[in-house]
Design a protein around this motif. Structure first.
Motif, PDB file in Angstrom:
ATOM      1  N   ASP A  34      11.021  15.204 -27.055  1.00  0.00           N
ATOM      2  CA  ASP A  34      11.962  14.901 -25.850  1.00  0.00           C
ATOM      3  C   ASP A  34      12.783  16.132 -26.026  1.00  0.00           C
ATOM      4  O   ASP A  34      12.968  16.526 -24.852  1.00  0.00           O
ATOM      5  CB  ASP A  34      12.668  13.484 -25.977  1.00  0.00           C
ATOM      6  CG  ASP A  34      13.209  13.280 -24.624  1.00  0.00           C
ATOM      7  OD1 ASP A  34      12.833  13.259 -23.674  1.00  0.00           O
ATOM      8  OD2 ASP A  34      14.635  13.101 -24.851  1.00  0.00           O
ATOM      9  N   GLU A  37      10.973  19.209 -25.047  1.00  0.00           N
ATOM     10  CA  GLU A  37      10.930  19.345 -23.647  1.00  0.00           C
ATOM     11  C   GLU A  37      12.176  19.675 -22.746  1.00  0.00           C
ATOM     12  O   GLU A  37      12.081  20.460 -21.737  1.00  0.00           O
ATOM     13  CB  GLU A  37      10.065  17.930 -23.002  1.00  0.00           C
ATOM     14  CG  GLU A  37       8.523  17.729 -23.683  1.00  0.00           C
ATOM     15  CD  GLU A  37       8.128  16.312 -23.361  1.00  0.00           C
ATOM     16  OE1 GLU A  37       7.011  16.199 -23.347  1.00  0.00           O
ATOM     17  OE2 GLU A  37       8.990  15.385 -23.201  1.00  0.00           O
ATOM     18  N   SER A  38      13.192  19.072 -23.042  1.00  0.00           N
ATOM     19  CA  SER A  38      14.261  19.365 -22.233  1.00  0.00           C
ATOM     20  C   SER A  38      14.978  20.696 -22.400  1.00  0.00           C
ATOM     21  O   SER A  38      15.006  21.366 -21.602  1.00  0.00           O
ATOM     22  CB  SER A  38      15.401  18.410 -22.836  1.00  0.00           C
ATOM     23  OG  SER A  38      16.516  18.415 -22.204  1.00  0.00           O
ATOM     24  N   GLN A  40      13.097  23.259 -23.287  1.00  0.00           N
ATOM     25  CA  GLN A  40      12.150  24.332 -22.545  1.00  0.00           C
ATOM     26  C   GLN A  40      12.016  24.154 -21.049  1.00  0.00           C
ATOM     27  O   GLN A  40      11.415  24.880 -20.366  1.00  0.00           O
ATOM     28  CB  GLN A  40      10.702  24.108 -23.298  1.00  0.00           C
ATOM     29  CG  GLN A  40      10.719  24.437 -24.867  1.00  0.00           C
ATOM     30  CD  GLN A  40       9.409  24.314 -25.510  1.00  0.00           C
ATOM     31  OE1 GLN A  40       8.645  23.455 -25.039  1.00  0.00           O
ATOM     32  NE2 GLN A  40       9.004  25.176 -26.269  1.00  0.00           N
ATOM     33  N   VAL A  42      10.634  21.566 -19.160  1.00  0.00           N
ATOM     34  CA  VAL A  42       9.608  21.169 -18.898  1.00  0.00           C
ATOM     35  C   VAL A  42       9.748  19.757 -18.361  1.00  0.00           C
ATOM     36  O   VAL A  42      10.767  19.128 -19.016  1.00  0.00           O
ATOM     37  CB  VAL A  42       8.290  21.482 -19.705  1.00  0.00           C
ATOM     38  CG1 VAL A  42       8.099  23.045 -20.065  1.00  0.00           C
ATOM     39  CG2 VAL A  42       8.592  20.820 -21.047  1.00  0.00           C
ATOM     40  N   ASN A  43       8.840  19.154 -17.675  1.00  0.00           N
ATOM     41  CA  ASN A  43       8.955  17.717 -17.372  1.00  0.00           C
ATOM     42  C   ASN A  43       8.865  16.913 -18.447  1.00  0.00           C
ATOM     43  O   ASN A  43       8.067  17.206 -19.636  1.00  0.00           O
ATOM     44  CB  ASN A  43       8.075  17.276 -16.388  1.00  0.00           C
ATOM     45  CG  ASN A  43       8.391  18.053 -14.784  1.00  0.00           C
ATOM     46  OD1 ASN A  43       9.332  18.348 -14.687  1.00  0.00           O
ATOM     47  ND2 ASN A  43       7.121  18.240 -14.214  1.00  0.00           N
ATOM     48  N   LYS A  44       9.395  15.823 -18.544  1.00  0.00           N
ATOM     49  CA  LYS A  44       9.278  14.747 -19.804  1.00  0.00           C
ATOM     50  C   LYS A  44       7.872  14.245 -19.595  1.00  0.00           C
ATOM     51  O   LYS A  44       7.541  14.029 -18.698  1.00  0.00           O
ATOM     52  CB  LYS A  44      10.279  13.592 -19.345  1.00  0.00           C
ATOM     53  CG  LYS A  44      10.204  12.699 -20.387  1.00  0.00           C
ATOM     54  CD  LYS A  44      11.490  11.452 -20.129  1.00  0.00           C
ATOM     55  CE  LYS A  44      11.435  10.403 -21.145  1.00  0.00           C
ATOM     56  NZ  LYS A  44      12.089  10.876 -22.520  1.00  0.00           N
ATOM     57  N   PHE A  46       5.508  16.261 -20.761  1.00  0.00           N
ATOM     58  CA  PHE A  46       4.802  17.527 -20.508  1.00  0.00           C
ATOM     59  C   PHE A  46       3.790  17.614 -21.607  1.00  0.00           C
ATOM     60  O   PHE A  46       2.545  17.738 -21.759  1.00  0.00           O
ATOM     61  CB  PHE A  46       5.654  18.685 -20.550  1.00  0.00           C
ATOM     62  CG  PHE A  46       4.782  20.047 -20.302  1.00  0.00           C
ATOM     63  CD1 PHE A  46       4.435  20.408 -19.077  1.00  0.00           C
ATOM     64  CD2 PHE A  46       4.617  20.843 -21.433  1.00  0.00           C
ATOM     65  CE1 PHE A  46       3.544  21.746 -18.774  1.00  0.00           C
ATOM     66  CE2 PHE A  46       4.110  22.002 -21.333  1.00  0.00           C
ATOM     67  CZ  PHE A  46       3.634  22.354 -19.849  1.00  0.00           C
ATOM     68  N   TYR A  47       4.059  17.178 -22.862  1.00  0.00           N
ATOM     69  CA  TYR A  47       3.396  17.693 -24.148  1.00  0.00           C
ATOM     70  C   TYR A  47       2.387  16.359 -24.404  1.00  0.00           C
ATOM     71  O   TYR A  47       1.625  16.572 -25.373  1.00  0.00           O
ATOM     72  CB  TYR A  47       4.205  18.004 -25.356  1.00  0.00           C
ATOM     73  CG  TYR A  47       4.756  19.368 -25.215  1.00  0.00           C
ATOM     74  CD1 TYR A  47       4.144  20.350 -24.984  1.00  0.00           C
ATOM     75  CD2 TYR A  47       6.059  19.710 -25.415  1.00  0.00           C
ATOM     76  CE1 TYR A  47       4.357  21.630 -24.983  1.00  0.00           C
ATOM     77  CE2 TYR A  47       6.640  21.072 -25.195  1.00  0.00           C
ATOM     78  CZ  TYR A  47       5.926  22.085 -24.844  1.00  0.00           C
ATOM     79  OH  TYR A  47       6.085  23.226 -24.910  1.00  0.00           O
ATOM     80  N   MET A  52       0.345  21.559 -27.053  1.00  0.00           N
ATOM     81  CA  MET A  52       1.880  22.061 -27.535  1.00  0.00           C
ATOM     82  C   MET A  52       1.592  23.387 -28.461  1.00  0.00           C
ATOM     83  O   MET A  52       0.904  23.490 -29.167  1.00  0.00           O
ATOM     84  CB  MET A  52       2.192  21.011 -28.583  1.00  0.00           C
ATOM     85  CG  MET A  52       3.690  21.273 -29.051  1.00  0.00           C
ATOM     86  SD  MET A  52       4.254  20.143 -30.085  1.00  0.00           S
ATOM     87  CE  MET A  52       4.725  18.595 -29.230  1.00  0.00           C
ATOM     88  N   THR A  56       6.263  25.602 -30.686  1.00  0.00           N
ATOM     89  CA  THR A  56       7.077  24.445 -30.380  1.00  0.00           C
ATOM     90  C   THR A  56       6.530  23.372 -31.411  1.00  0.00           C
ATOM     91  O   THR A  56       7.600  22.563 -31.888  1.00  0.00           O
ATOM     92  CB  THR A  56       6.603  24.147 -28.954  1.00  0.00           C
ATOM     93  OG1 THR A  56       6.914  24.946 -28.284  1.00  0.00           O
ATOM     94  CG2 THR A  56       7.134  22.634 -28.553  1.00  0.00           C
TER      95      THR A  56
END
Length: 105
Positions: A34, A37-38, A40, A42-44, A46-47, A52, A56
């Motif tokens: 989490d 993602e925040s 970077q 990107v949307n929650k 995303f991975y 990945m 990361t």
């Protein structure tokens, strides 16, 4: 990268053979993903749908490992006697995450 694969890598990084803390480690991994993602942008989630990148992945492993070793609020772990250890972990994690960050506005 599945949660189980990340769990294996975090336990490998911690040199942890038992499974007594797997639930805790999975929560720490979820929080580290989490954070990634925040950071970077990107949307929650995303991975959970996208590959990945290695940098990361390493950041997530390092961050979850650090939180596990520092769960009492100290720097703990191998670098327990170093005042700068916690800061260095965050600097390294953020540098790794920066490599795959979306910089658009």
């Amino acid at each position: 990268m599945t949660q189980a694969e990340l769990l294996y890598k975090v336990k490998e990084n911690l040199i942890l053979a038992h499974d007594q803390d797997d639930a805790l480690l999975l929560r720490l991994i979820a929080a580290a993903v989490d954070y990634a993602e925040s950071y970077q942008h990107v949307n929650k989630g995303f991975y959970s749908e996208n590959q990945m990148p290695p940098a990361t992945e390493q950041a997530v492993v390092m961050l979850a490992s650090n939180w596990y070793e520092s769960r009492d609020g100290s720097t703990a772990g191998f670098f327990a006697d170093s005042v700068q250890a916690a800061s260095q972990v965050w600097n390294t994690v953020n540098m790794l995450l920066r490599l795959d960050r979306l910089w658009g506005v």
